[in-house]
Scaffold this active site. Structure first.
Site, PDB file in Angstrom:
ATOM      1  CG  ASN A  29      -1.678   1.209   1.492  1.00 26.36           C
ATOM      2  OD1 ASN A  29      -1.780   2.060   0.608  1.00 26.36           O
ATOM      3  ND2 ASN A  29      -2.254   1.318   2.684  1.00 26.36           N
ATOM      4  CD  GLU A  63      -3.352  -2.815   7.458  1.00 27.32           C
ATOM      5  OE1 GLU A  63      -2.255  -3.039   6.958  1.00 27.32           O
ATOM      6  OE2 GLU A  63      -3.973  -1.756   7.288  1.00 27.32           O
ATOM      7  N   GLY A  75       2.736   1.801  10.984  1.00 28.41           N
ATOM      8  CA  GLY A  75       3.757   2.854  10.916  1.00 28.41           C
ATOM      9  C   GLY A  75       4.477   3.111  12.228  1.00 28.41           C
TER      10      GLY A  75
HETATM   11  P1  PGA Z   1       3.043   0.077   7.663  1.00 26.33           P
HETATM   12  O1  PGA Z   1       1.541   0.292   7.147  1.00 26.33           O
HETATM   13  O2  PGA Z   1       3.548  -1.176   7.015  1.00 26.33           O
HETATM   14  O3  PGA Z   1       3.786   1.310   7.195  1.00 26.33           O
HETATM   15  O4  PGA Z   1       2.976  -0.047   9.146  1.00 26.33           O
HETATM   16  C1  PGA Z   1       0.674  -0.800   6.949  1.00 26.33           C
HETATM   17  C2  PGA Z   1      -0.634  -0.316   6.380  1.00 26.33           C
HETATM   18  O5  PGA Z   1      -1.093   0.769   6.760  1.00 26.33           O
HETATM   19  O6  PGA Z   1      -1.258  -1.008   5.542  1.00 26.33           O
END
Ligand code: PGA
Length: 247
Positions: free
Chosen positions: A8, A164, A170
């Site tokens: 993503n 998630e 993040g």
């Molecule tokens: P991240 O985001 O891998 O940067 O933690 C995952 C997401 O929001 O799908």
């Protein structure tokens, strides 16, 4: 079931970087028995789909689509437009959309129903907040999201779920693999009950701070059929190492 590795890009990217990144991802994925999905910003979707047209294992996906088929909705994108841009998948209900665009479970269900009718495979995101995890409500909250976000007719179509945890996105933090396994088992039971589909036929991804260093362990966890990757999907090397960790 083939592992699914979805990237993503969120609100990052440009035409110039899309070309190089797609070429590298196709290069590393096409020799492996995996399904990779690249979800760029909407304005790059047609370009990315064209770049992936000759790939065996890499498809494109949108990052959202509207609840309505068309209409006076300035700035929004319909399922048909995502499909027309060449996408196979569409992410729905990402926690950033829930937070910034006030998307509710019922709106996500409507968008998912339309996406399915349009021939897209929705990747429906669910996940608890930090407070919900700390207060022991994570399983209940996420189970309810799955129930409320999945259209009843979903059982006759392909769909993907993505767990998630909001606090893991993040942040560099991830749940323990025991917690991931417990949540995926719960999600699979609820989704199977809701749609009549067998658990083994419901791909369920984990997302939130996935990187090359933890991807293998996460993908080997019971009930995890792949990963949804944010930040690390923007770096070809890192994303390719995550893809390789799937096999
Ligand atoms: P991240 O985001 O891998 O940067 O933690 C995952 C997401 O929001 O799908």
């Amino acid at each position: 079931m083939k592992k699914i590795i979805a990237g993503n890009w969120k609100m990052y990217g440009a035409r110039s970087m899309a070309e190089a990144l797609c070429r590298e991802v196709v290069g590393c994925a096409d020799g492996l028995d995996v399904q990779v999905v690249i979800c760029p910003p909407a304005v790059l979707l047609a370009q990315v789909s064209a770049l992936l047209a000759g790939s065996k294992h890499v498809k494109s996906g949108g990052q959202t689509c509207h609840t309505q088929a068309e209409g006076a909705y300035t700035g929004d994108i319909s399922a048909a437009m995502v499909k027309d841009a060449g996408a196979t998948y569409v992410i729905l209900g990402h926690s950033e959309r829930r937070r910034d665009h006030f998307e509710t479970d019922s709106a996500i269900r409507q968008a998912a129903a339309l996406a399915l009718q349009t021939g897209l495979i929705p990747i429906i995101c669910v996940g608890e907040s930090e407070d919900e995890r700390k207060s022991g409500k994570a399983l209940d909250v996420v189970g309810q999201q799955v129930r409320d976000c999945l259209p009843e007719a979903a059982g006759i179509h392909d769909f993907v779920l993505a767990y998630e945890p909001v606090w893991a996105i993040g942040s560099g933090a991830t749940p323990t693999t025991d917690d991931i396994a417990a949540m995926h088992a719960h999600i699979l039971s609820v989704a199977s009950e809701r749609t009549g589909k067998e658990k083994a036929a419901i791909p369920t991804l984990y997302g939130g701070s996935v990187k090359a260093a933890n991807a293998r362990e996460i993908m080997q966890t019971a009930g995890v059929s792949g990963v949804l990757v944010g930040g690390a999907s923007l770096k070809a090397d890192e994303f390719c190492r995550i893809i390789s960790a799937a096999v």
